[in-house]
Design a protein around this motif. Structure first.
Motif, PDB file in Angstrom:
ATOM      1  N   LYS A  32     -56.003  13.846 -16.177  1.00  0.00           N
ATOM      2  CA  LYS A  32     -55.636  12.518 -16.176  1.00  0.00           C
ATOM      3  C   LYS A  32     -54.619  12.010 -14.990  1.00  0.00           C
ATOM      4  N   GLN A  33     -54.745  10.823 -14.845  1.00  0.00           N
ATOM      5  CA  GLN A  33     -54.088  10.174 -13.670  1.00  0.00           C
ATOM      6  C   GLN A  33     -52.730   9.273 -14.266  1.00  0.00           C
ATOM      7  N   LYS A  34     -51.775   9.510 -13.699  1.00  0.00           N
ATOM      8  CA  LYS A  34     -50.351   8.849 -13.897  1.00  0.00           C
ATOM      9  C   LYS A  34     -50.458   7.319 -13.663  1.00  0.00           C
TER      10      LYS A  34
ATOM     11  N   SER B 228     -53.308   5.535 -13.543  1.00  0.00           N
ATOM     12  CA  SER B 228     -54.257   5.058 -14.049  1.00  0.00           C
ATOM     13  C   SER B 228     -54.978   5.583 -15.450  1.00  0.00           C
ATOM     14  N   PRO B 229     -55.491   4.856 -16.468  1.00  0.00           N
ATOM     15  CA  PRO B 229     -56.059   5.255 -17.622  1.00  0.00           C
ATOM     16  C   PRO B 229     -57.212   6.299 -17.433  1.00  0.00           C
ATOM     17  N   ILE B 230     -57.884   6.083 -16.077  1.00  0.00           N
ATOM     18  CA  ILE B 230     -59.275   6.726 -15.932  1.00  0.00           C
ATOM     19  C   ILE B 230     -59.176   7.978 -15.701  1.00  0.00           C
ATOM     20  N   CYS B 231     -59.832   8.959 -16.362  1.00  0.00           N
ATOM     21  CA  CYS B 231     -59.806  10.466 -16.065  1.00  0.00           C
ATOM     22  C   CYS B 231     -60.579  10.928 -14.797  1.00  0.00           C
ATOM     23  N   THR B 232     -60.147  11.809 -14.188  1.00  0.00           N
ATOM     24  CA  THR B 232     -61.192  12.241 -13.031  1.00  0.00           C
ATOM     25  C   THR B 232     -61.789  13.492 -13.309  1.00  0.00           C
ATOM     26  N   VAL B 233     -62.970  13.631 -12.704  1.00  0.00           N
ATOM     27  CA  VAL B 233     -63.843  14.814 -12.928  1.00  0.00           C
ATOM     28  C   VAL B 233     -63.136  16.011 -11.765  1.00  0.00           C
ATOM     29  N   ALA B 234     -62.453  16.987 -12.529  1.00  0.00           N
ATOM     30  CA  ALA B 234     -61.896  17.908 -11.591  1.00  0.00           C
ATOM     31  C   ALA B 234     -62.905  19.208 -11.254  1.00  0.00           C
ATOM     32  N   ALA B 235     -63.681  19.317 -12.146  1.00  0.00           N
ATOM     33  CA  ALA B 235     -64.887  20.437 -11.961  1.00  0.00           C
ATOM     34  C   ALA B 235     -65.892  20.089 -12.787  1.00  0.00           C
ATOM     35  N   ILE B 236     -67.170  20.476 -12.657  1.00  0.00           N
ATOM     36  CA  ILE B 236     -68.273  20.350 -13.449  1.00  0.00           C
ATOM     37  C   ILE B 236     -69.350  21.237 -13.093  1.00  0.00           C
ATOM     38  N   LEU B 237     -69.952  21.404 -14.177  1.00  0.00           N
ATOM     39  CA  LEU B 237     -71.152  22.539 -13.996  1.00  0.00           C
ATOM     40  C   LEU B 237     -72.223  21.976 -15.238  1.00  0.00           C
ATOM     41  N   HIS B 238     -73.219  21.188 -14.651  1.00  0.00           N
ATOM     42  CA  HIS B 238     -74.101  20.518 -15.350  1.00  0.00           C
ATOM     43  C   HIS B 238     -75.317  20.034 -14.444  1.00  0.00           C
ATOM     44  N   SER B 239     -76.497  19.941 -14.957  1.00  0.00           N
ATOM     45  CA  SER B 239     -77.569  19.901 -14.029  1.00  0.00           C
ATOM     46  C   SER B 239     -77.802  18.157 -13.884  1.00  0.00           C
TER      47      SER B 239
ATOM     48  N   LYS C 282     -70.781  11.927 -13.670  1.00  0.00           N
ATOM     49  CA  LYS C 282     -69.751  11.355 -12.652  1.00  0.00           C
ATOM     50  C   LYS C 282     -69.741  10.041 -12.509  1.00  0.00           C
ATOM     51  N   ALA C 283     -70.934   9.211 -12.710  1.00  0.00           N
ATOM     52  CA  ALA C 283     -70.965   7.960 -12.703  1.00  0.00           C
ATOM     53  C   ALA C 283     -70.543   7.296 -13.961  1.00  0.00           C
ATOM     54  N   GLU C 284     -70.451   8.056 -15.214  1.00  0.00           N
ATOM     55  CA  GLU C 284     -69.976   7.509 -16.433  1.00  0.00           C
ATOM     56  C   GLU C 284     -68.325   7.475 -16.409  1.00  0.00           C
ATOM     57  N   LEU C 285     -67.834   6.492 -16.931  1.00  0.00           N
ATOM     58  CA  LEU C 285     -66.398   6.262 -16.782  1.00  0.00           C
ATOM     59  C   LEU C 285     -65.582   6.748 -18.082  1.00  0.00           C
ATOM     60  N   PHE C 286     -64.979   7.743 -18.232  1.00  0.00           N
ATOM     61  CA  PHE C 286     -64.238   8.495 -19.028  1.00  0.00           C
ATOM     62  C   PHE C 286     -62.681   8.129 -18.955  1.00  0.00           C
ATOM     63  N   THR C 287     -62.217   7.351 -19.876  1.00  0.00           N
ATOM     64  CA  THR C 287     -60.745   7.166 -19.826  1.00  0.00           C
ATOM     65  C   THR C 287     -60.085   7.700 -21.136  1.00  0.00           C
ATOM     66  N   GLU C 288     -58.876   7.563 -20.986  1.00  0.00           N
ATOM     67  CA  GLU C 288     -57.640   8.341 -22.037  1.00  0.00           C
ATOM     68  C   GLU C 288     -58.042   7.645 -23.358  1.00  0.00           C
ATOM     69  N   ASN C 289     -58.617   6.582 -23.513  1.00  0.00           N
ATOM     70  CA  ASN C 289     -59.245   5.944 -24.692  1.00  0.00           C
ATOM     71  C   ASN C 289     -60.502   6.197 -25.250  1.00  0.00           C
ATOM     72  N   PHE C 290     -61.326   7.241 -24.583  1.00  0.00           N
ATOM     73  CA  PHE C 290     -62.331   7.802 -25.083  1.00  0.00           C
ATOM     74  C   PHE C 290     -61.927   8.604 -26.330  1.00  0.00           C
TER      75      PHE C 290
ATOM     76  N   SER D 177     -58.295  11.782 -29.826  1.00  0.00           N
ATOM     77  CA  SER D 177     -58.020  12.691 -31.070  1.00  0.00           C
ATOM     78  C   SER D 177     -57.266  13.870 -30.698  1.00  0.00           C
ATOM     79  N   CYS D 178     -57.763  14.360 -29.276  1.00  0.00           N
ATOM     80  CA  CYS D 178     -57.065  15.568 -28.656  1.00  0.00           C
ATOM     81  C   CYS D 178     -55.852  15.254 -28.641  1.00  0.00           C
ATOM     82  N   GLU D 179     -55.322  14.068 -27.876  1.00  0.00           N
ATOM     83  CA  GLU D 179     -54.088  13.690 -27.597  1.00  0.00           C
ATOM     84  C   GLU D 179     -52.843  13.490 -28.649  1.00  0.00           C
TER      85      GLU D 179
END
Length: 518
Positions: free
Chosen positions: A73-75, A77-88, A94-102, A107-109
């Protein structure tokens, strides 16, 4: 047979119970190993990027997952940044926008718990190509710092949905990772605050020293070292009474600040520095934390040696605003001289000697003091420099030591106001004072003239002498100006040309003008 069957069933139940206990113990052991391994990962990593990658890799290995993404999470901005990824499909994700409102993140929050997404239909997550996913909040003690998504649990039988047991196991990583991230953020914030404070201290022009509760030097800036003429080794971590051992007055003031918890301010203090003396403004204030508890002392040392010398030299001559300008411009006050184009004004009280002989000495001094108080205020009003007072005579310079705009105009305006003010004073006074004023413009030599023990700022030269001669020629209420002053005026003064006349020190007659005023 009944007894044998009963015994056999009992043994079978006991064996089943032992197997269940073994499974539970194995599960507990696995969780403890996971806890230990995760702790080792968190402690071993110093860089943030490597920490996030190791956490993700550990979670993927633990769950036999085919891939994962760690979001932070970012203080701001509501946009969440990708800190690490392992995927083909890393670039697509990374081009997809994931926010805290996802929705899974939200639900986790809200629940602070893991969300199982088996056979999900979420369009955003479809870009991963997974059918099943597990979303873990990275829970810190106070807040959620990010989210971990794992996908496609693999087994010998193929792809499997995530289970509640998987969620329980991931809580071990979730809790540890969240605490580690919060600690890391706190350390980063402390580092930023410390750097910010150090930058502020370095940027302050005055010397700054901070003491801890033990009275030891905790921090300082270069200005403090320069003023005290000490090295880092002579200051760092030393107690204040050692650093200021040759300055007992400062030691006493710091001790008083520590004992009373009150601020101490002492201006114009003289301190010995390597067989020399420096003038400083000294302050000591308690350092307190957010709970208003004392944590040390902050000391301020302002070097005013040069400034005080300038002010002591010029406060007798010019207005406070001009003194400030001299200080700000770092005027050189050495024993050398400078050639300056100025306007010089002399004024003299006519018949003062005869008047004073009829008065008591105290009355003479009182009259002069009242007269000079009024005249000097007028001089300072037009940015004149009071060069000297000789008995009943004033010498004023316009344009030195600080240059001013149109010094000839300033001198004439000063003279007119001096004469008009005296006329008003004479209306209400039994002692009638009349002054004659002479003004001349031109180049003079200006500087601090005298010895190292005693010196005064003044101007000398032929143009100074001419101004004095014009003053001697002027009668009471008259203002006589030279040709140079007349030529340099920009204001349309009412000037009357006088017949050429002789003055002492000049072979030829001079041209002069009388200023008409009313």
């Amino acid at each position: 047979m009944g007894n044998c069957l009963s015994s056999s069933l009992k043994n079978s139940s006991l064996l089943s119970s032992l197997l269940n206990q073994k499974d539970k113990l194995n599960k507990t052991l696995f969780e403890l190993e996971t806890f230990f391994d995760t702790s080792r990962i968190l402690q071993a990593n110093e860089g943030d990027e490597q920490l996030y990658e190791d956490l993700l890799f550990r979670a993927i290995s633990l769950m036999n997952s085919s891939g994962g993404i760690l979001f932070l999470k970012q203080k701001e901005s509501p946009i969440c940044t990708v800190a690490a990824i392992l995927h083909s499909n890393e670039e697509k994700i990374k081009a997809e926008l994931f926010t805290e409102n996802f929705k899974p993140f939200k639900s986790c929050e809200e629940t602070k718990s893991i969300v199982l997404l088996n056979n999900f239909s979420d369009k955003k997550l479809k870009v991963t190509g997974w059918k099943h996913a597990l979303v873990t909040p990275l829970n810190g003690p106070k807040e959620v710092h990010g989210y971990l998504i794992l996908g496609e649990k693999e087994s010998r039988d193929g792809i499997m949905p995530f289970s509640e047991e998987d969620a329980q196991l991931m809580e071990v990583i979730s809790l540890q990772a969240g605490i580690a991230l919060e600690n890391r953020l706190l350390i980063q914030n402390l580092d930023k605050e410390k750097k910010s404070v150090n930058n502020i201290i370095r940027s302050i022009g005055n010397g700054i020293i901070t003491l801890n509760l033990l009275g030891e030097i905790d921090s300082y800036n270069n200005q403090a070292l320069e003023i005290l003429e000490k090295s880092d080794d002579e200051v760092t971590n030393h107690p204040y009474f050692y650093v200021f051992e040759n300055m007992p007055r400062i030691v006493d003031l710091i001790t008083k600040c520590i004992d009373t918890g009150k601020s101490i301010i002492e201006p114009n203090m003289v301190i010995p520095i390597n067989d020399n003396e420096k003038y400083i403004n000294f302050t000591a204030r308690p350092l307190i934390d957010s709970n208003l508890h004392p944590i040390g002392v902050i000391i301020g040392i302002e070097n005013i040696t040069e400034e005080l010398r300038v002010r002591n030299t010029f406060k007798r001559y010019v207005s406070e605003s001009i003194v400030d300008q001299i200080v700000d411009d770092n005027l050189d006050l050495g024993m050398g001289g400078q050639l300056k184009d100025v306007t010089v004004l002399f004024s003299d009280i006519r018949g003062f000697t005869a008047m004073s002989e009829k008065m008591e000495p105290d009355d003479v001094v009182k009259l002069l003091n009242e007269y000079y108080t009024i005249m000097i205020d007028i001089i300072f009003k037009y940015n004149g420099t009071l060069d000297k007072i000789i008995g009943d005579e004033l010498m004023v310079v316009f344009g030195a030591p600080v240059e001013i705009k149109n010094p000839s105009d300033a001198a004439i305006n000063t003279a007119i106001e001096m004469q008009n003010t005296l006329i008003e004073i004479n209306k209400e006074s039994s002692k009638q004072i009349e002054i004659g004023i002479g003004i001349n413009s031109g180049f003079v030599i200006s500087g601090n003239i005298g010895s190292e023990v005693r010196s005064d700022y003044t101007v000398i030269g032929d143009n100074v002498n001419l101004a004095s001669r014009l003053c001697s020629y002027a009668k009471g209420h008259e203002i006589i100006i030279s040709k140079n002053t007349s030529d340099n005026t920009t204001h349309n003064f009412n000037l009357k040309k006088l017949p050429p006349f002789e003055v002492k020190g000049k072979q030829k007659k001079i041209n002069a003008w009388k200023v008409q005023y009313g």
